[in-house]
Design a protein around this motif. Structure first.
Motif, PDB file in Angstrom:
ATOM      1  N   TYR A  80       0.817  -1.219   0.000  1.00 24.72           N
ATOM      2  CA  TYR A  80       0.000   0.000   0.000  1.00 24.72           C
ATOM      3  C   TYR A  80       0.849   1.266   0.000  1.00 24.72           C
ATOM      4  O   TYR A  80       0.528   2.242  -0.674  1.00 24.72           O
ATOM      5  N   ASP A  81       1.934   1.253   0.759  1.00 23.62           N
ATOM      6  CA  ASP A  81       2.785   2.448   0.833  1.00 23.62           C
ATOM      7  C   ASP A  81       3.406   2.759  -0.517  1.00 23.62           C
ATOM      8  O   ASP A  81       3.420   3.911  -0.957  1.00 23.62           O
ATOM      9  N   LEU A  82       3.904   1.745  -1.183  1.00 16.11           N
ATOM     10  CA  LEU A  82       4.520   1.935  -2.490  1.00 16.11           C
ATOM     11  C   LEU A  82       3.490   2.397  -3.514  1.00 16.11           C
ATOM     12  O   LEU A  82       3.738   3.307  -4.304  1.00 16.11           O
ATOM     13  N   LEU A  83       2.321   1.783  -3.466  1.00 13.98           N
ATOM     14  CA  LEU A  83       1.235   2.165  -4.372  1.00 13.98           C
ATOM     15  C   LEU A  83       0.804   3.607  -4.133  1.00 13.98           C
ATOM     16  O   LEU A  83       0.639   4.392  -5.067  1.00 13.98           O
ATOM     17  N   SER A  84       0.647   3.970  -2.872  1.00 17.39           N
ATOM     18  CA  SER A  84       0.249   5.334  -2.518  1.00 17.39           C
ATOM     19  C   SER A  84       1.309   6.347  -2.950  1.00 17.39           C
ATOM     20  O   SER A  84       0.978   7.425  -3.458  1.00 17.39           O
ATOM     21  N   LYS A  85       2.581   6.013  -2.789  1.00 18.91           N
ATOM     22  CA  LYS A  85       3.659   6.918  -3.213  1.00 18.91           C
ATOM     23  C   LYS A  85       3.658   7.090  -4.726  1.00 18.91           C
ATOM     24  O   LYS A  85       3.874   8.191  -5.226  1.00 18.91           O
ATOM     25  N   GLY A  86       3.406   6.015  -5.460  1.00 19.97           N
ATOM     26  CA  GLY A  86       3.346   6.101  -6.916  1.00 19.97           C
ATOM     27  C   GLY A  86       2.211   6.985  -7.383  1.00 19.97           C
ATOM     28  O   GLY A  86       2.376   7.816  -8.292  1.00 19.97           O
ATOM     29  N   ILE A  87       1.057   6.844  -6.748  1.00 17.54           N
ATOM     30  CA  ILE A  87      -0.100   7.676  -7.095  1.00 17.54           C
ATOM     31  C   ILE A  87       0.186   9.133  -6.762  1.00 17.54           C
ATOM     32  O   ILE A  87      -0.079  10.031  -7.563  1.00 17.54           O
ATOM     33  N   TYR A  94      -6.980   6.414 -13.916  1.00 20.94           N
ATOM     34  CA  TYR A  94      -7.014   5.058 -14.474  1.00 20.94           C
ATOM     35  C   TYR A  94      -6.370   4.046 -13.529  1.00 20.94           C
ATOM     36  O   TYR A  94      -6.803   2.901 -13.452  1.00 20.94           O
ATOM     37  N   THR A  95      -5.358   4.459 -12.782  1.00 24.58           N
ATOM     38  CA  THR A  95      -4.746   3.575 -11.782  1.00 24.58           C
ATOM     39  C   THR A  95      -5.739   3.279 -10.668  1.00 24.58           C
ATOM     40  O   THR A  95      -5.884   2.123 -10.245  1.00 24.58           O
ATOM     41  N   LEU A  96      -6.441   4.312 -10.201  1.00 24.44           N
ATOM     42  CA  LEU A  96      -7.443   4.109  -9.152  1.00 24.44           C
ATOM     43  C   LEU A  96      -8.548   3.174  -9.621  1.00 24.44           C
ATOM     44  O   LEU A  96      -9.042   2.340  -8.854  1.00 24.44           O
ATOM     45  N   LYS A  97      -8.904   3.282 -10.873  1.00 27.59           N
ATOM     46  CA  LYS A  97      -9.948   2.408 -11.431  1.00 27.59           C
ATOM     47  C   LYS A  97      -9.472   0.949 -11.437  1.00 27.59           C
ATOM     48  O   LYS A  97     -10.219   0.048 -11.067  1.00 27.59           O
ATOM     49  N   ARG A  98      -8.217   0.729 -11.840  1.00 27.98           N
ATOM     50  CA  ARG A  98      -7.678  -0.636 -11.856  1.00 27.98           C
ATOM     51  C   ARG A  98      -7.527  -1.181 -10.441  1.00 27.98           C
ATOM     52  O   ARG A  98      -7.754  -2.374 -10.209  1.00 27.98           O
ATOM     53  N   ILE A  99      -7.140  -0.329  -9.521  1.00 29.83           N
ATOM     54  CA  ILE A  99      -6.968  -0.747  -8.132  1.00 29.83           C
ATOM     55  C   ILE A  99      -8.308  -1.225  -7.562  1.00 29.83           C
ATOM     56  O   ILE A  99      -8.373  -2.223  -6.845  1.00 29.83           O
ATOM     57  N   LYS A 101     -10.737  -2.570  -9.156  1.00 32.64           N
ATOM     58  CA  LYS A 101     -11.086  -3.873  -9.733  1.00 32.64           C
ATOM     59  C   LYS A 101     -10.427  -5.029  -8.990  1.00 32.64           C
ATOM     60  O   LYS A 101     -10.933  -6.134  -8.987  1.00 32.64           O
ATOM     61  N   VAL A 102      -9.269  -4.752  -8.341  1.00 29.56           N
ATOM     62  CA  VAL A 102      -8.574  -5.797  -7.607  1.00 29.56           C
ATOM     63  C   VAL A 102      -9.108  -5.937  -6.187  1.00 29.56           C
ATOM     64  O   VAL A 102      -8.734  -6.860  -5.480  1.00 29.56           O
ATOM     65  N   GLY A 103      -9.985  -5.033  -5.795  1.00 34.33           N
ATOM     66  CA  GLY A 103     -10.584  -5.133  -4.470  1.00 34.33           C
ATOM     67  C   GLY A 103     -10.031  -4.158  -3.446  1.00 34.33           C
ATOM     68  O   GLY A 103     -10.340  -4.258  -2.263  1.00 34.33           O
ATOM     69  N   ILE A 104      -9.221  -3.221  -3.879  1.00 38.04           N
ATOM     70  CA  ILE A 104      -8.674  -2.207  -2.971  1.00 38.04           C
ATOM     71  C   ILE A 104      -9.522  -0.954  -3.112  1.00 38.04           C
ATOM     72  O   ILE A 104      -9.810  -0.511  -4.219  1.00 38.04           O
ATOM     73  N   ALA A 105      -9.925  -0.384  -1.988  1.00 39.35           N
ATOM     74  CA  ALA A 105     -10.750   0.825  -2.002  1.00 39.35           C
ATOM     75  C   ALA A 105      -9.889   2.032  -2.400  1.00 39.35           C
ATOM     76  O   ALA A 105      -8.965   2.407  -1.670  1.00 39.35           O
ATOM     77  N   PRO A 106     -10.170   2.641  -3.556  1.00 37.53           N
ATOM     78  CA  PRO A 106      -9.367   3.789  -4.013  1.00 37.53           C
ATOM     79  C   PRO A 106      -9.384   4.968  -3.048  1.00 37.53           C
ATOM     80  O   PRO A 106      -8.391   5.685  -2.935  1.00 37.53           O
ATOM     81  N   LEU A 107     -10.488   5.155  -2.348  1.00 41.42           N
ATOM     82  CA  LEU A 107     -10.571   6.288  -1.421  1.00 41.42           C
ATOM     83  C   LEU A 107      -9.577   6.154  -0.270  1.00 41.42           C
ATOM     84  O   LEU A 107      -9.182   7.152   0.327  1.00 41.42           O
ATOM     85  N   GLY A 163     -16.680   6.433  -6.074  1.00 43.21           N
ATOM     86  CA  GLY A 163     -17.161   6.966  -4.806  1.00 43.21           C
ATOM     87  C   GLY A 163     -16.635   8.343  -4.433  1.00 43.21           C
ATOM     88  O   GLY A 163     -16.871   8.815  -3.324  1.00 43.21           O
ATOM     89  N   PHE A 164     -15.917   9.001  -5.328  1.00 44.09           N
ATOM     90  CA  PHE A 164     -15.422  10.345  -5.046  1.00 44.09           C
ATOM     91  C   PHE A 164     -16.567  11.352  -5.106  1.00 44.09           C
ATOM     92  O   PHE A 164     -17.491  11.192  -5.893  1.00 44.09           O
ATOM     93  N   LYS A 165     -16.479  12.381  -4.290  1.00 47.64           N
ATOM     94  CA  LYS A 165     -17.462  13.463  -4.313  1.00 47.64           C
ATOM     95  C   LYS A 165     -17.022  14.472  -5.368  1.00 47.64           C
ATOM     96  O   LYS A 165     -16.082  15.229  -5.160  1.00 47.64           O
ATOM     97  N   ILE A 166     -17.709  14.484  -6.478  1.00 49.66           N
ATOM     98  CA  ILE A 166     -17.329  15.299  -7.621  1.00 49.66           C
ATOM     99  C   ILE A 166     -17.491  16.787  -7.332  1.00 49.66           C
ATOM    100  O   ILE A 166     -16.691  17.604  -7.781  1.00 49.66           O
TER     101      ILE A 166
END
Length: 172
Positions: free
Chosen positions: A4-11, A25-30, A32-38, A76-79
């Motif tokens: 998670y730390d590495l993923l968060s740093k990349g984002i 697009y990364t958040l969308k793929r994440i 799909k794998v079952g990780i909550a983008p928020l 689930g983001f508040k636009i």
């Protein structure tokens, strides 16, 4: 296993570099794998995203911004927190794209209020075809007549000099 730390740093790195499209697009793929983008987006990241979306929404990149916001809304983001809705509507009116404005309006909780703004914006521009496109969208989402939308339509018909159409709308 996902770090998670590495993923968060990349984002975060992509966000700082202004690569908002890559981030979305990364958040969308994440997701799909079952990780909550928020969970991967903190307040600082939202501020950076807000700045990038605001600059996109007030430029000719408004269509790309709305495409990305549709994806974020699905995650689930508040636009409404990302951009001022009236700025996006103004940009859509400026480029004479009622369908784009309607797509954006559907992302927000108070769609009918934004649709009134869209109708009024195109009416001030004198674009009756776009006004009618937005009005038809209103009729599709509402079960009953909305007095604000009807009043806006009557006002816009007056602005455009189409008084016969305003009477038709009032009677309908």
């Amino acid at each position: 296993m996902v770090d998670y730390d590495l993923l968060s740093k990349g984002i975060s790195s992509n966000r700082r570099q202004g690569k908002i499209e890559s981030v979305v697009y990364t958040l969308k793929r994440i997701e799909k794998v079952g990780i909550a983008p928020l969970d991967l987006v903190d307040e600082t990241s939202v501020k950076l995203m807000r700045k990038q979306f605001r600059s996109m929404a007030t430029s000719l990149q408004v269509e790309k911004a709305i495409d990305l916001m549709e994806i974020l809304a699905g995650l689930g983001f508040k636009i409404k927190e990302l951009v001022d809705p009236f700025d996006v509507v103004k940009s859509c009116v400026d480029i004479s794209n009622p369908q784009l404005a309607i797509r954006y309006a559907y992302l927000l909780p108070h769609t009918e209020i934004l649709l009134c703004r869209i109708i009024h914006g195109f009416g001030k521009k004198g674009d009756m075809v776009s006004v009618m496109t937005a009005y038809e969208a209103c009729k599709q989402i509402l079960d009953t007549p909305n007095m604000y939308i009807c009043r806006t339509m009557v006002d816009v018909c007056g602005l455009c000099g189409d008084y016969v159409k305003s009477r038709y709308i009032y009677e309908a």
